[in-house]
Structure formats: structure tokens, C-alpha cells
Design a protein around this motif. Structure first.
Motif, mmCIF file in Angstrom:
data_model
loop_
_atom_site.group_PDB
_atom_site.id
_atom_site.type_symbol
_atom_site.label_atom_id
_atom_site.label_comp_id
_atom_site.label_asym_id
_atom_site.label_seq_id
_atom_site.Cartn_x
_atom_site.Cartn_y
_atom_site.Cartn_z
ATOM 1 N N ILE A 57 -18.943 -11.445 -2.824
ATOM 2 C CA ILE A 57 -18.241 -10.715 -3.657
ATOM 3 C C ILE A 57 -17.250 -9.786 -2.789
ATOM 4 N N ASP A 58 -16.057 -9.602 -3.441
ATOM 5 C CA ASP A 58 -14.973 -8.739 -2.811
ATOM 6 C C ASP A 58 -15.370 -7.219 -2.817
ATOM 7 N N VAL A 59 -14.894 -6.398 -2.087
ATOM 8 C CA VAL A 59 -14.939 -4.940 -2.139
ATOM 9 C C VAL A 59 -14.717 -4.418 -3.513
ATOM 10 N N ASP A 60 -13.751 -4.824 -4.227
ATOM 11 C CA ASP A 60 -13.351 -4.325 -5.627
ATOM 12 C C ASP A 60 -14.280 -4.512 -6.530
ATOM 13 N N ASN A 61 -15.465 -5.372 -6.215
ATOM 14 C CA ASN A 61 -16.209 -5.793 -7.420
ATOM 15 C C ASN A 61 -17.514 -5.577 -7.104
ATOM 16 N N TYR A 62 -17.658 -4.953 -5.752
ATOM 17 C CA TYR A 62 -19.180 -4.634 -5.214
ATOM 18 C C TYR A 62 -19.430 -3.202 -5.212
ATOM 19 N N GLU A 63 -19.730 -2.605 -6.464
ATOM 20 C CA GLU A 63 -20.351 -1.067 -6.524
ATOM 21 C C GLU A 63 -21.851 -1.065 -6.017
ATOM 22 N N VAL A 64 -22.071 -0.011 -5.253
ATOM 23 C CA VAL A 64 -23.368 0.270 -4.767
ATOM 24 C C VAL A 64 -23.490 1.768 -5.115
ATOM 25 N N GLY A 65 -24.922 2.187 -5.005
ATOM 26 C CA GLY A 65 -25.354 3.526 -4.868
ATOM 27 C C GLY A 65 -25.276 4.107 -3.623
ATOM 28 N N SER A 66 -25.666 5.401 -3.682
ATOM 29 C CA SER A 66 -25.715 6.115 -2.391
ATOM 30 C C SER A 66 -26.869 5.705 -1.393
ATOM 31 N N ALA A 67 -27.825 5.049 -1.822
ATOM 32 C CA ALA A 67 -29.084 4.401 -1.006
ATOM 33 C C ALA A 67 -28.388 3.626 -0.315
ATOM 34 N N VAL A 68 -27.646 2.409 -0.888
ATOM 35 C CA VAL A 68 -27.050 1.616 -0.014
ATOM 36 C C VAL A 68 -25.879 1.896 0.856
ATOM 37 N N ALA A 69 -25.111 2.742 0.108
ATOM 38 C CA ALA A 69 -23.891 3.440 1.031
ATOM 39 C C ALA A 69 -24.317 4.148 2.341
ATOM 40 N N ASP A 70 -25.297 4.796 2.318
ATOM 41 C CA ASP A 70 -25.582 5.445 3.295
ATOM 42 C C ASP A 70 -26.016 4.627 4.503
ATOM 43 N N ALA A 71 -26.361 3.550 4.308
ATOM 44 C CA ALA A 71 -26.488 2.494 5.643
ATOM 45 C C ALA A 71 -25.366 1.961 6.319
ATOM 46 N N PHE A 72 -23.996 2.351 5.750
ATOM 47 C CA PHE A 72 -23.131 1.848 6.341
ATOM 48 C C PHE A 72 -21.821 3.039 6.624
ATOM 49 N N SER A 73 -21.157 2.650 7.618
ATOM 50 C CA SER A 73 -20.042 3.443 7.985
ATOM 51 C C SER A 73 -18.978 3.733 6.980
ATOM 52 N N PRO A 74 -18.414 4.960 6.902
ATOM 53 C CA PRO A 74 -17.493 5.144 5.830
ATOM 54 C C PRO A 74 -16.265 4.072 5.805
ATOM 55 N N THR A 75 -16.080 3.579 7.135
ATOM 56 C CA THR A 75 -15.081 2.455 7.164
ATOM 57 C C THR A 75 -14.999 1.283 6.310
ATOM 58 N N TYR A 76 -16.302 1.061 5.869
ATOM 59 C CA TYR A 76 -16.644 -0.146 4.907
ATOM 60 C C TYR A 76 -16.842 0.525 3.400
ATOM 61 N N LEU A 77 -16.553 1.759 3.155
ATOM 62 C CA LEU A 77 -16.765 2.197 1.831
ATOM 63 C C LEU A 77 -15.445 2.762 1.194
ATOM 64 N N GLN A 78 -15.217 2.547 -0.204
ATOM 65 C CA GLN A 78 -14.305 3.075 -0.834
ATOM 66 C C GLN A 78 -15.111 3.859 -2.180
ATOM 67 N N THR A 79 -14.304 4.910 -2.833
ATOM 68 C CA THR A 79 -14.929 5.479 -3.845
ATOM 69 C C THR A 79 -15.092 4.600 -5.029
ATOM 70 N N GLY A 80 -16.153 4.735 -5.593
ATOM 71 C CA GLY A 80 -16.416 3.776 -6.746
ATOM 72 C C GLY A 80 -15.885 4.305 -8.118
ATOM 73 N N ARG A 81 -15.971 3.382 -9.102
ATOM 74 C CA ARG A 81 -15.557 3.710 -10.322
ATOM 75 C C ARG A 81 -16.473 4.859 -11.068
ATOM 76 N N SER A 82 -17.674 5.182 -10.573
ATOM 77 C CA SER A 82 -18.567 5.919 -11.467
ATOM 78 C C SER A 82 -19.060 6.967 -10.558
ATOM 79 N N PRO A 83 -19.465 8.167 -10.952
ATOM 80 C CA PRO A 83 -19.885 9.251 -9.990
ATOM 81 C C PRO A 83 -21.207 8.648 -9.276
ATOM 82 N N GLY A 84 -21.138 9.143 -8.053
ATOM 83 C CA GLY A 84 -21.908 8.618 -7.088
ATOM 84 C C GLY A 84 -21.941 7.474 -6.494
ATOM 85 N N LYS A 85 -21.021 6.439 -7.129
ATOM 86 C CA LYS A 85 -21.162 4.981 -6.701
ATOM 87 C C LYS A 85 -19.820 4.868 -5.591
ATOM 88 N N TYR A 86 -20.140 3.771 -4.928
ATOM 89 C CA TYR A 86 -19.173 3.310 -3.869
ATOM 90 C C TYR A 86 -18.852 1.887 -3.492
#
Length: 261
Positions: free
Chosen positions: A160-189
Motif C-alpha cells: 500500500i502506498d503512502v497516499d492510501n495508508y491512513e493510520v491513527g496516532s497509536a501507529v504513527a507514534d511508532a515512526f519518525s515524522p520523516t515517514y508521516l504526512q497529514t491524514g485526511r481526517s483529524p488525528g490521522k496520518y
């Protein structure tokens, strides 16, 4: 029935590196049609016939496959024979005639080869495996068998590509900001698993790896955006399979092995 990494032809005399598509099998919906997964509710006859057809097309027998019931962990097994195991998400191998495989359906298949040492590795990297650095650990396990990073080729495959892989904060917190973009929904990445695994391979000893491995064709397809070609867990909404089996085996089966049999 299958796709090849961009560099597969160049190394075809040494190794076979492929990933399956969803076409060319006999399984009915929702597994249509090339379901290669042993750990689904598809009829065992369908799966066995699909695996037979797939392997025959590639020039070897299904009995030569090595795989596992994957658990989204970071355990790596050195295999010297074909077979099925429990609890492993990566394999390394230097035994001719054995074809290691990982099953994915949005997670990342990572394929590695040192064509000189004839050592291969394959890893299934979901977000948990990526966070646990399974790609880098697979590389290290290959070095124990004599592989050298300067000679390695790598493929970060269809997932799954980054544009389609939306995750919550529990998953996002496990990764560096380098690998995160702002999600389409509040609190999502949006999480970039391909980039995260690529960077694991480029760190440390792998800095000497061959150039161009992650160029225009260095990555596989986007599973969610390529439903006509491959299976996607999120696209098919097969979360019940995910809960029961951890990995829905009707996704991409990435097969990697020594051609000298």
C-alpha cells in the motif's frame, strides 16, 4: 499471474524473483482467482492447484516453496529445505532449489540477493515489522551467511502506498515524522512504509549497496490503487481474515530463490 522486479532479467541466470498477481487461478470470489495463501478459508484444493500452476509457470515445483504462517513479528529463519513454519516473517537461504516466499496484501515484501554469495532473503514488513526493522535484520542475517551489502540487490515490492495508508496516532507514534504526512481526517496520518523500509536498507552497512535499486521501477505497485492486478486487504475489506489469520494469503506472494537447481 506474476510480475518481476526491474532488475530480475539481469540476474535471471542466478535467481528467480517474482511477485504474484490475482490472475490465473481457479479460486472463486472473494479469493478470485490466484489465491496462493495456505491460511485462508479458501478450499485447500483451490489453493493447491493455484500454487501448482504458479510454480509450474515459473519452472519449479510447488513442493520447493518455503513459507510460514506470518505473525507481524520480526523473527527470521534460515531455511535449508522447503516447508511451512509458524511464527516467522522473514527468511534467508543459500540452498539451491529452495524458493522462499512471503505473503502480503498491503504489507511490504522486501526481497534481497547477493548474486555472488548466492544468498537470498525475503521479509514481510507490515507496520509492526517495519517498526521492528525486519528488513534491516534480514540483511544482517544474510551477512552471517556470507552476503556482502556492496554486492546486494534489493526490491521493496508491491504494497500500500503512502497516499492510501491512513493510520491513527497509536501507529504513527511508532515512526519518525520523516515517514508521516497529514491524514485526511483529524488525528490521522499517512504512513510511508516503502520509504521506511528503503531507509532501513540504506542505513549502516547497506550504504554501499548498488545504485539505482530504488529508481523509477525500484518499487512495486500500490495495492489499493491496483486492484485489477493485485489483492488489497483494505480494498476488499477482509479485516475478518486479518483478525483470524494475521495475514490474508490471497495477496502478493513474493517468491525468491536460487535458480541453479
Amino acid at each position: 499471474m506474476y510480475r518481476l522486479p526491474a532488475w530480475a532479467a539481469e540476474l535471471s541466470a542466478v535467481v528467480l524473483a517474482v511477485e504474484s498477481t490475482r490472475h490465473g487461478g481457479i479460486s472463486p470470489p472473494p479469493y478470485d482467482s490466484l489465491n496462493l495463501g495456505l491460511y485462508t478459508d479458501d478450499h485447500p484444493f483451490h489453493v493447491a492447484e493455484n500454487r501448482r500452476r504458479f510454480c509450474k509457470e515459473l519452472g519449479f515445483r510447488a513442493e520447493q516453496l518455503a513459507g510460514a504462517r506470518q505473525v507481524h513479528g520480526a523473527e527470521i529463519l534460515e531455511v535449508t529445505t522447503d516447508g511451512q513454519w509458524d511464527g516467522y516473517d522473514a527468511f534467508v537461504c543459500r540452498q539451491a532449489g529452495v524458493f522462499i516466499s512471503v505473503s502480503v496484501a498491503d504489507c511490504v515484501p522486501v526481497l534481497l540477493v547477493d548474486p555472488v554469495a548466492r544468498v537470498v532473503g525475503a521479509a514481510h514488513a507490515g507496520w509492526k515489522g517495519t517498526q521492528a526493522a525486519i528488513a534491516y535484520k534480514t540483511l544482517q542475517a544474510m551477512q552471517v551467511l556470507g552476503a556482502e551489502p556492496a554486492r546486494m540487490w534489493a526490491y521493496v515490492g508491491t504494497c500500500i502506498d503512502v497516499d492510501n495508508y491512513e493510520v491513527g496516532s497509536a501507529v504513527a507514534d511508532a515512526f519518525s515524522p520523516t515517514y508521516l504526512q497529514t491524514g485526511r481526517s483529524p488525528g490521522k496520518y499517512l504512513l510511508d512504509l516503502k520509504l521506511a523500509n528503503r531507509d532501513q536498507l540504506l542505513q549502516g552497512a547497506f550504504k554501499a549497496m548498488r545504485r539505482g535499486l530504488f529508481g523509477d521501477q525500484g518499487y512495486g505497485l500500490d495495492t489499493l490503487g491496483s486492484e485489477a492486478v493485485v489483492r488489497s486487504l483494505r480494498a476488499d475489506d477482509l479485516r475478518d481474515f486479518h483478525a483470524r489469520w494475521t495475514v490474508p494469503g490471497n495477496g502478493v506472494l513474493a517468491v525468491f530463490g536460487d535458480q541453479k537447481i
